[in-house]
Design a protein around this motif. Structure first.
Motif, PDB file in Angstrom:
ATOM      1  N   ARG A   4       0.817  -1.215   0.000  1.00 33.52           N
ATOM      2  CA  ARG A   4       0.000   0.000   0.000  1.00 33.52           C
ATOM      3  C   ARG A   4       0.856   1.272   0.000  1.00 33.52           C
ATOM      4  NH1 ARG A   4      -5.566  -1.050   1.538  1.00 33.52           N
ATOM      5  NH2 ARG A   4      -5.724  -3.234   2.067  1.00 33.52           N
ATOM      6  N   ARG A   5       2.150   1.136   0.124  1.00 31.74           N
ATOM      7  CA  ARG A   5       3.012   2.319   0.109  1.00 31.74           C
ATOM      8  C   ARG A   5       2.945   2.989  -1.248  1.00 31.74           C
ATOM      9  NH1 ARG A   5       8.291   0.669   3.683  1.00 31.74           N
ATOM     10  NH2 ARG A   5       7.117   0.435   5.596  1.00 31.74           N
ATOM     11  N   VAL A   7       0.810   5.077  -2.136  1.00 27.50           N
ATOM     12  CA  VAL A   7      -0.561   5.451  -2.443  1.00 27.50           C
ATOM     13  C   VAL A   7      -0.871   6.832  -1.879  1.00 27.50           C
ATOM     14  CG1 VAL A   7      -2.989   4.822  -2.104  1.00 27.50           C
ATOM     15  CG2 VAL A   7      -1.300   3.049  -2.539  1.00 27.50           C
ATOM     16  N   ILE A   9      -1.726   7.436   1.483  1.00 30.22           N
ATOM     17  CA  ILE A   9      -2.630   7.420   2.637  1.00 30.22           C
ATOM     18  C   ILE A   9      -1.941   7.976   3.879  1.00 30.22           C
ATOM     19  CG2 ILE A   9      -3.945   5.939   4.204  1.00 30.22           C
ATOM     20  CD1 ILE A   9      -4.413   4.101   1.733  1.00 30.22           C
ATOM     21  N   ALA A  12      -1.490  11.714   3.614  1.00 23.28           N
ATOM     22  CA  ALA A  12      -2.774  12.395   3.787  1.00 23.28           C
ATOM     23  C   ALA A  12      -3.179  12.442   5.255  1.00 23.28           C
ATOM     24  CB  ALA A  12      -3.853  11.704   2.959  1.00 23.28           C
ATOM     25  N   LEU A  13      -2.938  11.365   5.986  1.00 23.54           N
ATOM     26  CA  LEU A  13      -3.273  11.341   7.413  1.00 23.54           C
ATOM     27  C   LEU A  13      -2.429  12.339   8.201  1.00 23.54           C
ATOM     28  CD1 LEU A  13      -3.726   7.516   7.992  1.00 23.54           C
ATOM     29  CD2 LEU A  13      -5.499   9.282   8.132  1.00 23.54           C
TER      30      LEU A  13
END
Length: 70
Positions: A4-5, A7, A9, A12-13
């Motif tokens: 998932r790296r 991407v 996320i 954004a968090l």
């Protein structure tokens, strides 16, 4: 997980946390992390420093800095 790296996320968090801190008029946001995340936090504008007595690092973001505001 690793697949998932890249991407965005995590970025954004962290940016959302910076926005919340700014809205609450917090001066700095601090994160403690393992060394393999140094580049991630540095790329988000955190000043990186060692945490004394550990192998971990601390990143400090100046929330009120002009380049942080949208």
């Amino acid at each position: 997980t690793r697949h998932r790296r890249e991407v965005g996320i995590g970025s954004a968090l962290v940016r959302a946390a910076i926005d919340v801190a700014a809205a609450r008029e917090v001066d700095n946001l601090t994160a403690a992390f393992e060394g393999d995340l140094r580049e991630f936090y540095a790329d988000l504008g955190f000043r990186i420093e060692p945490i004394e007595g550990t192998d971990r690092l601390r990143g400090v973001a100046d929330v009120g800095a002009p380049d942080r505001r949208s």
